[in-house]
Design a protein around this motif. Structure first.
Motif, PDB file in Angstrom:
ATOM      1  N   ALA A   1       0.846  -1.195   0.000  1.00 57.07           N
ATOM      2  CA  ALA A   1       0.000   0.000   0.000  1.00 57.07           C
ATOM      3  C   ALA A   1       0.879   1.241   0.000  1.00 57.07           C
ATOM      4  O   ALA A   1       1.711   1.423   0.886  1.00 57.07           O
ATOM      5  CB  ALA A   1      -0.919   0.003   1.222  1.00 57.07           C
TER       6      ALA A   1
ATOM      7  N   ALA B   1      -8.656  -1.337   0.158  1.00 58.11           N
ATOM      8  CA  ALA B   1      -9.524  -0.655  -0.807  1.00 58.11           C
ATOM      9  C   ALA B   1      -8.746   0.338  -1.666  1.00 58.11           C
ATOM     10  O   ALA B   1      -9.051   0.519  -2.849  1.00 58.11           O
ATOM     11  CB  ALA B   1     -10.660   0.053  -0.074  1.00 58.11           C
ATOM     12  N   THR B   2      -7.728   0.982  -1.085  1.00 60.08           N
ATOM     13  CA  THR B   2      -6.927   1.912  -1.894  1.00 60.08           C
ATOM     14  C   THR B   2      -6.153   1.173  -2.969  1.00 60.08           C
ATOM     15  O   THR B   2      -5.915   1.705  -4.056  1.00 60.08           O
ATOM     16  CB  THR B   2      -5.938   2.716  -1.023  1.00 60.08           C
ATOM     17  N   ARG B   3      -5.757  -0.056  -2.687  1.00 56.57           N
ATOM     18  CA  ARG B   3      -5.011  -0.847  -3.663  1.00 56.57           C
ATOM     19  C   ARG B   3      -5.909  -1.382  -4.766  1.00 56.57           C
ATOM     20  O   ARG B   3      -5.499  -1.461  -5.924  1.00 56.57           O
ATOM     21  CB  ARG B   3      -4.326  -2.035  -2.983  1.00 56.57           C
ATOM     22  N   SER B   4      -7.130  -1.769  -4.414  1.00 55.95           N
ATOM     23  CA  SER B   4      -7.991  -2.474  -5.360  1.00 55.95           C
ATOM     24  C   SER B   4      -8.945  -1.559  -6.110  1.00 55.95           C
ATOM     25  O   SER B   4      -9.706  -2.036  -6.964  1.00 55.95           O
ATOM     26  CB  SER B   4      -8.799  -3.544  -4.612  1.00 55.95           C
ATOM     27  N   GLY B   5      -8.938  -0.255  -5.799  1.00 61.88           N
ATOM     28  CA  GLY B   5      -9.851   0.663  -6.462  1.00 61.88           C
ATOM     29  C   GLY B   5     -11.271   0.577  -5.935  1.00 61.88           C
ATOM     30  O   GLY B   5     -12.217   0.958  -6.626  1.00 61.88           O
TER      31      GLY B   5
ATOM     32  N   LEU C   1     -12.277   2.012  -2.948  1.00 63.48           N
ATOM     33  CA  LEU C   1     -12.463   2.955  -1.850  1.00 63.48           C
ATOM     34  C   LEU C   1     -13.850   3.602  -1.897  1.00 63.48           C
ATOM     35  O   LEU C   1     -14.435   3.903  -0.849  1.00 63.48           O
ATOM     36  CB  LEU C   1     -11.367   4.028  -1.898  1.00 63.48           C
TER      37      LEU C   1
ATOM     38  N   TYR D   1     -11.735   9.045  -3.209  1.00 66.43           N
ATOM     39  CA  TYR D   1     -10.940   9.421  -2.040  1.00 66.43           C
ATOM     40  C   TYR D   1     -11.835   9.509  -0.811  1.00 66.43           C
ATOM     41  O   TYR D   1     -13.064   9.621  -0.918  1.00 66.43           O
ATOM     42  CB  TYR D   1     -10.216  10.749  -2.265  1.00 66.43           C
TER      43      TYR D   1
ATOM     44  N   ASP E   1      -7.642   6.008  -4.091  1.00 66.94           N
ATOM     45  CA  ASP E   1      -7.435   4.755  -4.826  1.00 66.94           C
ATOM     46  C   ASP E   1      -7.198   4.984  -6.313  1.00 66.94           C
ATOM     47  O   ASP E   1      -7.350   4.074  -7.123  1.00 66.94           O
ATOM     48  CB  ASP E   1      -8.612   3.810  -4.611  1.00 66.94           C
TER      49      ASP E   1
ATOM     50  N   ARG F   1      -2.516   6.383  -5.493  1.00 63.52           N
ATOM     51  CA  ARG F   1      -3.074   5.375  -4.588  1.00 63.52           C
ATOM     52  C   ARG F   1      -2.287   5.385  -3.294  1.00 63.52           C
ATOM     53  O   ARG F   1      -1.078   5.188  -3.304  1.00 63.52           O
ATOM     54  CB  ARG F   1      -3.021   3.983  -5.224  1.00 63.52           C
TER      55      ARG F   1
END
Length: 434
Positions: free
Chosen positions: A91, A317-321, A323, A211, A207, A272
């Motif tokens: 992350a 969630a920030t990694r996977s889009g 968020l 945001y 992400d 991200r």
């Protein structure tokens, strides 16, 4: 679930504490390299944050599911890219995105390209360039205050507020020559107009598209009370609803946050991770002073004690889009963090002093360790400039500050120093907003 946090300060201690506090499932926590306080809730590995190859090897060996990066230097050096190239989950922003902090000149040019309100500036690579910039008329007469910033990472020590053009030239020369402690030698400096107003910090998770805002914070950078003396990494922080109104937050989203994230996408580095906005609220509206591409320290300590949502879920969630599908919730309380530092900080500081009283701080007060280790008898001793961050939340900021300072009075070591005016306390112990 196994999680590694990279770093060794109070920020990383707070991240690990929050991961454990907010996760509905048990976590196996690791930290590299960590500190003595962190070692009480995570397995520490003595791997420097800059040793990407050894960190990757450690993650593979331990079967770690997610790595979270605390400090800025490994991000600027491309640790996220290295991990992702190795097929590992991490992350944080890419090396390209981390330029928003790694180069103040890049960041200022980025703001200009995308119409983000900021102070007027010039970039200088030599003392001659500095003199030319200051004599250009863009910064007013010779008695005008000017801000001088080292272009690269400088451990919080690369900003000088000069009271005249002559002082600005001296500061620029010192930064270019590497004469400022811990700042290193800057390849270039940014000369900025000095803005007047109230500073604020606004952090957010992103992400790449969506945001989520964190509670607004205010840091206290200078070593001395009434904002005197040299800059530090931060001597305390507060969060409170009075820092940024709902109207100001909406304006910042419209004028700063959304143009920033759109600019990152348009330039090929979707953002991200955690993004930190250093702001000045002037009479002419908000101005963006700088970006940081990670959690601040000590803002993290004050912010994360208010988080209600699983921090692990937010990072994933920030990694996977995802968020935009994740509801990030915060308590309605205010919070404060008071930093305890070693004698001599932010210059050459003392180490090895025995810390007393930690066992007496109980209840809802959190003491996040920054510069601590243990001696042969197993007692905590100082090992850094900033040593501890005493943190509390409460229904009002005044109560949170009162609880912090009551806890501070129970901790002691030879040479301990701290500011007694975090949150701008008045004579009756009430917070003065603004």
């Amino acid at each position: 679930m196994k999680v590694l946090v990279i770093g060794s300060g109070g920020r990383e201690h707070a991240i690990l504490w929050s991961l454990k506090q907010t996760s509905p499932l048990p976590l196996d926590l690791y930290c590299a390299p960590g500190n003595a306080g962190i070692a009480e809730l995570a397995e520490c590995a003595s791997i420097p944050p800059g040793n990407h190859a050894s960190l990757i090897e450690f993650v593979k060996e331990k079967g770690i599911d997610l790595t979270i990066v605390g400090p800025e230097t490994p991000l600027a050096d491309g640790i996220v890219d290295s991990f992702e190239d190795a097929g590992l989950a991490i992350a944080g922003p890419s090396k390209a995105a981390a330029r928003l902090e790694a180069s103040k000149a890049f960041a200022k040019d980025f703001m200009r390209r995308h119409g983000i309100p900021t102070a007027d500036y010039r970039v200088a690579r030599s003392t001659a360039d500095v003199s030319d910039a200051l004599s250009s008329g863009a910064f007013g007469p010779a008695t005008t205050r000017v801000v001088v910033k080292a272009d690269g990472l400088a451990a919080g020590k690369g900003v000088v507020i000069a009271d005249s053009h002559e002082e600005a030239k001296d500061a620029a020369r010192a930064l270019l020559a590497g004469e400022v402690a811990d700042a290193g030698a800057a390849e270039q400096v940014v000369i900025e107009e000095a803005l007047e107003g109230t500073e604020a910090s606004l952090l957010l998770f992103a992400d790449g598209n969506a945001y989520a805002l964190m509670p607004a914070a205010r840091d206290h950078k200078r070593i001395g009370e009434h904002d005197s003396g040299p800059n530090t990494g931060g001597m305390g922080a507060i969060t409170d609803a009075s820092i940024l109104s709902s109207e100001m937050l909406a304006r910042l989203e419209r004028e700063v946050i959304e143009p920033t994230l759109a600019g990152c996408r348009s330039e090929g580095f979707p953002y991200r991770g955690v993004l930190f906005l250093g702001l000045m609220l002037t009479k002419n509206g908000p101005r963006l002073l700088e970006y940081n591409v990670r959690f601040g320290d000590p803002e993290t300590q004050a912010i994360l004690v208010r988080l209600k949502t699983s921090l692990l879920d937010v990072f994933q969630a920030t990694r996977s889009g995802r968020l935009g599908e994740t509801k990030v919730e915060w308590s309605d309380e205010a919070s404060a963090c008071v930093v305890l530092a070693s004698r001599g900080y932010p210059g050459r500081y003392e180490k090895g002093a025995s810390i007393d009283g930690l066992e007496t701080v109980v209840g809802d007060i959190q003491v996040f360790h920054a510069g601590t280790t243990k001696n042969g008898e197993g007692d905590f001793v100082t090992s850094g400039g900033r040593v501890l961050g005493v943190t509390a939340s409460a229904a009002t900021l005044g109560v949170a500050l009162k609880r912090c300072y009551e806890a501070v009075e129970r901790i002691r070591w030879d040479g301990m120093q701290y500011r007694r005016d975090i949150g701008r306390l008045n004579e009756v112990g009430e917070h003065v907003s603004g």
